[in-house]
Design a protein around this motif. Structure first.
Motif, PDB file in Angstrom:
ATOM      1  N   LEU A  11       0.851  -1.186   0.000  1.00 28.65           N
ATOM      2  CA  LEU A  11       0.000   0.000   0.000  1.00 28.65           C
ATOM      3  C   LEU A  11       0.888   1.237   0.000  1.00 28.65           C
ATOM      4  O   LEU A  11       1.798   1.355   0.833  1.00 28.65           O
ATOM      5  CB  LEU A  11      -0.903  -0.004   1.222  1.00 28.65           C
ATOM      6  N   PRO A  85      -3.632   6.312  -8.235  1.00 27.78           N
ATOM      7  CA  PRO A  85      -4.658   5.343  -7.802  1.00 27.78           C
ATOM      8  C   PRO A  85      -5.043   4.360  -8.911  1.00 27.78           C
ATOM      9  O   PRO A  85      -5.326   3.191  -8.621  1.00 27.78           O
ATOM     10  CB  PRO A  85      -5.835   6.239  -7.406  1.00 27.78           C
ATOM     11  N   THR A  88      -3.490   0.825  -9.192  1.00 29.93           N
ATOM     12  CA  THR A  88      -3.883  -0.244  -8.282  1.00 29.93           C
ATOM     13  C   THR A  88      -4.283  -1.488  -9.057  1.00 29.93           C
ATOM     14  O   THR A  88      -5.140  -1.437  -9.942  1.00 29.93           O
ATOM     15  CB  THR A  88      -5.053   0.213  -7.393  1.00 29.93           C
ATOM     16  N   GLN A 114       0.025  -7.724  -4.964  1.00 30.36           N
ATOM     17  CA  GLN A 114      -0.958  -6.642  -4.934  1.00 30.36           C
ATOM     18  C   GLN A 114      -0.279  -5.293  -4.735  1.00 30.36           C
ATOM     19  O   GLN A 114       0.535  -5.126  -3.821  1.00 30.36           O
ATOM     20  CB  GLN A 114      -1.971  -6.868  -3.818  1.00 30.36           C
ATOM     21  N   THR A 116      -1.535  -1.373  -4.153  1.00 24.90           N
ATOM     22  CA  THR A 116      -2.678  -0.508  -3.874  1.00 24.90           C
ATOM     23  C   THR A 116      -2.168   0.913  -3.667  1.00 24.90           C
ATOM     24  O   THR A 116      -1.306   1.143  -2.819  1.00 24.90           O
ATOM     25  CB  THR A 116      -3.449  -0.976  -2.644  1.00 24.90           C
ATOM     26  N   VAL A 117      -2.695   1.836  -4.460  1.00 24.10           N
ATOM     27  CA  VAL A 117      -2.292   3.237  -4.381  1.00 24.10           C
ATOM     28  C   VAL A 117      -3.475   4.038  -3.865  1.00 24.10           C
ATOM     29  O   VAL A 117      -4.531   4.089  -4.501  1.00 24.10           O
ATOM     30  CB  VAL A 117      -1.831   3.769  -5.746  1.00 24.10           C
ATOM     31  N   SER A 118      -3.296   4.666  -2.731  1.00 23.98           N
ATOM     32  CA  SER A 118      -4.368   5.454  -2.132  1.00 23.98           C
ATOM     33  C   SER A 118      -4.266   6.906  -2.560  1.00 23.98           C
ATOM     34  O   SER A 118      -3.169   7.437  -2.777  1.00 23.98           O
ATOM     35  CB  SER A 118      -4.299   5.354  -0.609  1.00 23.98           C
TER      36      SER A 118
END
Length: 119
Positions: A11, A85, A88, A114, A116-118
């Motif tokens: 993340l 984002p 992701t 995985q 995941t880019v917030s």
């Protein structure tokens, strides 16, 4: 045949960086064209980058992602900068012979990692 194992996902906030690694075993990666693909939820698996005697990246990641390989270590890497984002996805390492952007031209795949880019 070659076995592939990806690592390095996680993340990260938008604008951040990650480095994905792909460890190969069973055969030397120098025999193959190596590539990264990604698959977001509900979407088809798409090409990200490929490396053989040259490298090529998808337009969506050009200038941000860099693929490299270390044949001596039997490793392939994907350096990802300025993450967005929309990056992701599950990222897959693949080995093949054709050097194309077509997912069907790659015979060997890792299990994926995985990213995941917030926002």
């Amino acid at each position: 045949q070659v076995q592939l194992v990806e690592s390095g996902g996680g993340l990260v906030q938008a604008g951040g960086s990650l480095r994905l690694s792909c460890a190969a075993s069973g055969r030397t990666i120098s025999e193959y064209t190596m590539a990264w693909f990604r698959q977001a939820p509900g979407k088809e698996r798409e090409f990200v980058a490929v490396i053989s005697t040259i490298t090529s990246t998808a337009d969506s990641v050009k200038g941000r992602f860099t693929i490299s390989r270390d044949n001596a270590k039997n490793m392939v890497y994907l350096n990802m900068n300025s993450l967005k984002p929309e990056d992701t996805a599950v990222y897959y390492c693949a080995a093949g012979y054709a050097g194309t952007r077509n997912v069907f031209d790659y015979r060997y795949w890792g299990q994926g990692t995985q990213v995941t880019v917030s926002s």
